[in-house]
Write an enzyme that holds these catalytic residues in place. Structure first.
Site, short mmCIF file in Angstrom:
data_model
loop_
_atom_site.label_atom_id
_atom_site.label_comp_id
_atom_site.label_asym_id
_atom_site.label_seq_id
_atom_site.Cartn_x
_atom_site.Cartn_y
_atom_site.Cartn_z
CD GLU A 39 -16.23 -25.66 9.84
OE1 GLU A 39 -15.89 -25.81 8.74
OE2 GLU A 39 -16.43 -24.76 10.25
CE LYS A 110 -16.21 -21.19 10.20
NZ LYS A 110 -17.08 -21.82 9.38
CB CYS A 143 -14.81 -23.73 6.78
SG CYS A 143 -15.48 -24.34 5.27
C1 ACM Z 1 -18.28 -23.30 6.60
O1 ACM Z 1 -17.83 -22.28 7.25
N1 ACM Z 1 -18.53 -24.08 7.01
C2 ACM Z 1 -18.88 -23.74 5.29
#
Ligand code: ACM
Length: 264
Positions: A39, A110, A143
């Site tokens: 990420e 995301k 993530c």
């Molecule tokens: C995250 O979503 N970077 C912990």
């Protein structure tokens, strides 16, 4: 059999060209069918505010990180999934671009933002992409999406063989939890995490947990990284096995789902 890869990196905040060059060097001559990078691997993670996120974000597909993914996919011949900050107008997203065979295919924004990310980014609203390249179907989540089992289920029901999972994990639970995501969905996964830490006052220091992991559909660990070193993880996997959801007992994980009994 296919080669799956996770590139575990240690980015320096804001040093996009340097971070891309480091990733390129770490990959070397490897030619995996799927390569996953962490990420926000080109920018670093701990943005002080939204203005800083916008200043380091790039449009899709005309920015340095997406170009890196496109060029890398041309040289590997495979799929590349890489985390980056995406800008569109006055909106900014924590995103992952997907490139294959030298073309930019998709950008996933995301959906489930973690902690302070909510101050710096706009949340995506899907869909969760599944791209197919040379017979390999790759689903994408980022993530903290792991904490919402609906995401991996959505990707698996859409036909993903492998879940590509760019990450910047700060807690130790995800790598183990992904075993369950693979088992319950009969899919492979590649969690590419980063190592190192970032100190960007006034935010508290953030340390990343490394231990990137490549898992088989039965939850077996195919490759696991260190907790403190940049490295390339490679694993060979028969990803076509994800096309059947039958388990040794004779049950079929998807055919025997009972949506009529679930309240979601
Ligand atoms: C995250 O979503 N970077 C912990």
């Amino acid at each position: 059999m296919r080669t799956l890869a996770a590139l575990q990196t240690w980015p320096r905040f804001g040093a996009v060209a340097e971070n891309l060059a480091a990733a390129r060097a770490l990959l070397g001559d490897a030619k995996p069918e799927l390569l996953v990078l962490p990420e926000l691997f080109s920018t670093g993670y701990v943005f002080r505010d939204r203005a800083e996120a916008i200043s380091l974000a790039e449009p899709f597909p005309d920015g340095p990180t997406v170009r890196f993914a496109v060029e890398t996919s041309a040289s590997t011949g495979g799929v590349v999934v890489a985390g980056y900050a995406e800008r569109e107008g006055d909106r900014v997203f924590n995103a992952a671009c997907v490139a294959a065979g030298g073309a930019a295919l998709a950008s996933y924004r995301k959906v489930h933002l973690f902690g302070f990310e909510r101050e710096c980014f706009d949340a995506g609203d899907g869909p969760f992409p599944v791209v197919e390249h040379r017979g390999l179907r790759v689903g994408v989540m980022i993530c903290f999406d792991w904490r919402f089992p609906e995401v991996a289920r959505t990707l698996a029901l859409a036909g993903a063989d492998v879940i590509a999972h760019p990450s910047n994990l700060v807690l130790p639970h995800c790598q183990s939890a992904m075993v369950t995501r693979c088992l319950e969905n009969g899919v492979y996964s590649v969690t590419a995490n980063r190592v190192g830490s970032e100190l960007r006052p006034p935010r508290p220091p953030v340390a990343f947990t490394g231990a990137s992991v490549i898992l088989a559909k039965d939850g077996t660990t195919l490759a696991r990284g260190s907790i403190d070193r940049p490295e390339l993880l490679l694993a060979r996997a028969d990803t076509d096995l994800a096309r059947t959801k039958r388990i040794p007992s004779g049950n079929d994980l998807f055919a025997e789902r009972r949506p009529d009994t679930y309240r979601l």
